[in-house]
Design a protein around this motif. Structure first.
Motif, short mmCIF file in Angstrom:
data_model
loop_
_atom_site.label_atom_id
_atom_site.label_comp_id
_atom_site.label_asym_id
_atom_site.label_seq_id
_atom_site.Cartn_x
_atom_site.Cartn_y
_atom_site.Cartn_z
N ASP A 115 -37.92 12.66 26.86
CA ASP A 115 -38.97 11.84 26.26
C ASP A 115 -39.83 11.15 27.32
N ARG A 116 -39.68 11.54 28.57
CA ARG A 116 -40.37 10.81 29.64
C ARG A 116 -41.88 11.10 29.64
N PHE A 117 -42.60 10.29 30.38
CA PHE A 117 -44.03 10.48 30.57
C PHE A 117 -44.30 11.76 31.37
N THR A 118 -45.28 12.51 30.94
CA THR A 118 -45.80 13.64 31.72
C THR A 118 -47.31 13.60 31.62
N LEU A 119 -47.97 14.26 32.54
CA LEU A 119 -49.43 14.29 32.52
C LEU A 119 -49.94 14.93 31.24
N ARG A 120 -49.32 16.04 30.84
CA ARG A 120 -49.77 16.72 29.64
C ARG A 120 -49.66 15.84 28.40
N ARG A 121 -48.53 15.14 28.28
CA ARG A 121 -48.34 14.28 27.11
C ARG A 121 -49.30 13.09 27.14
N THR A 122 -49.55 12.58 28.31
CA THR A 122 -50.50 11.46 28.41
C THR A 122 -51.89 11.90 27.96
#
Length: 300
Positions: A115-122
């Motif tokens: 569930d961590r932050f990634t560039l794609r999800r951001t």
């Protein structure tokens, strides 16, 4: 199987604003929220009695279902009931679609791993946010105009923002203090979430609102209470927990992106309302955001 559960959850969440609109058209918001929660409580009581599930709750662990009940049931349901009085059901459905934004932020901070932050999800969150704003802005303006400049439509949208923030945080709390909980059975946890919420809402309703007359409970209102309390609340909660187990908090919350489509469909069926060009453009951006944030990443 996970995608079937996701579709069912989207249908449950997407129909909640329409059912709530019926309820608050006849009942005060706190009383309306209480009856919705009470319907869910009865559903779980009957279900777990039939299954002969243990509802034992250690007193020192009671804060866990109480906290989950506040973030997932009491506060968001009350906010939806209050805000839905001033805007169309479609607007409530659209705001449901912003749950992944808050869930993504909370999960990225507290859960990390898959569930961590990634560039794609951001980037996906940004697309979703822009899409939501594109859809919401003309509706907020039209809602305010229909109320002859009354700012209550804007206040209603503010209540929806608080609602979605609470639901997004609640999805993370499910993972932290329910899915990973071993001293309280899931059935007891769920039952007491509804129980504590119903008790607090009942006390609040008696304190701040008049008791609704029996004539207020028409067939449509009663069916709306059952739909909101059983399908959009109790059944949706079971689906949400199942999806958190399968997908994690972030991917589960992405299901909320479909709720605007369901809400718009309900508006069209009941009121004959056709989505505008701005709404169509906004939904396109939302689906792009969904594609970017829902894909699972490897846990670290």
């Amino acid at each position: 199987m996970g995608y079937i559960l996701a579709v069912c959850l989207a249908l449950c969440w997407g129909t909640a604003p329409l059912a709530t609109k019926y309820i608050v058209s006849a009942l005060p918001p706190v009383w309306g929220t209480f009856f919705r929660v009470f319907a869910g409580l009865i559903f779980f009581a009957v279900l777990y009695a039939a299954q002969r599930k243990s509802l034992y709750l250690p007193l020192r662990r009671a804060w866990k279902p109480a906290l989950l009940g506040f973030t997932l049931i009491l506060f968001p349901f009350a906010a939806l009931s209050w805000g839905q009085r001033f805007v169309a059901p479609t607007v409530g459905g659209i705001f449901y679609g912003t749950v992944p934004i808050w869930s993504f932020i909370a999960a990225g901070i507290f859960l990390k791993g898959e569930d961590r932050f990634t560039l794609r999800r951001t980037i996906g969150v940004l697309f979703g946010l822009i899409g939501m704003w594109t859809v919401m802005w003309p509706m907020v303006s039209a809602g305010a105009a229909s109320l002859e400049g009354n700012p209550n439509a804007v206040y209603g949208c503010a209540a929806f923002i608080l609602m979605t923030w609470s639901l997004g945080m609640g999805g993370v709390l499910i993972k932290k203090i329910m899915v990973d909980e071993h001293t309280i059975t899931p059935q007891a946890n769920t039952f007491y979430q509804y129980f504590f919420s119903a008790v607090i809402l009942l006390i609040s309703a008696f304190m701040f609102e008049q008791v609704p007359a029996a004539s207020a409970f028409s067939t449509k209102v009663t069916l709306a209470i059952l739909a909101a309390g059983v399908l959009s609340s109790a059944v949706a909660f079971l689906l949400m927990v199942a999806l958190v187990r399968r997908w994690g908090a972030t991917r589960m919350a992405a299901v909320a992106y479909f709720s605007p489509v369901v809400a718009m469909g309900g508006d069209f069926i009941v009121y004959g309302r056709i989505p505008s060009g701005a709404e169509a453009c906004g939904l396109l951006l939302i689906f792009i955001g969904l594609f970017l944030i829902q894909k699972k990443v490897d846990a670290k």
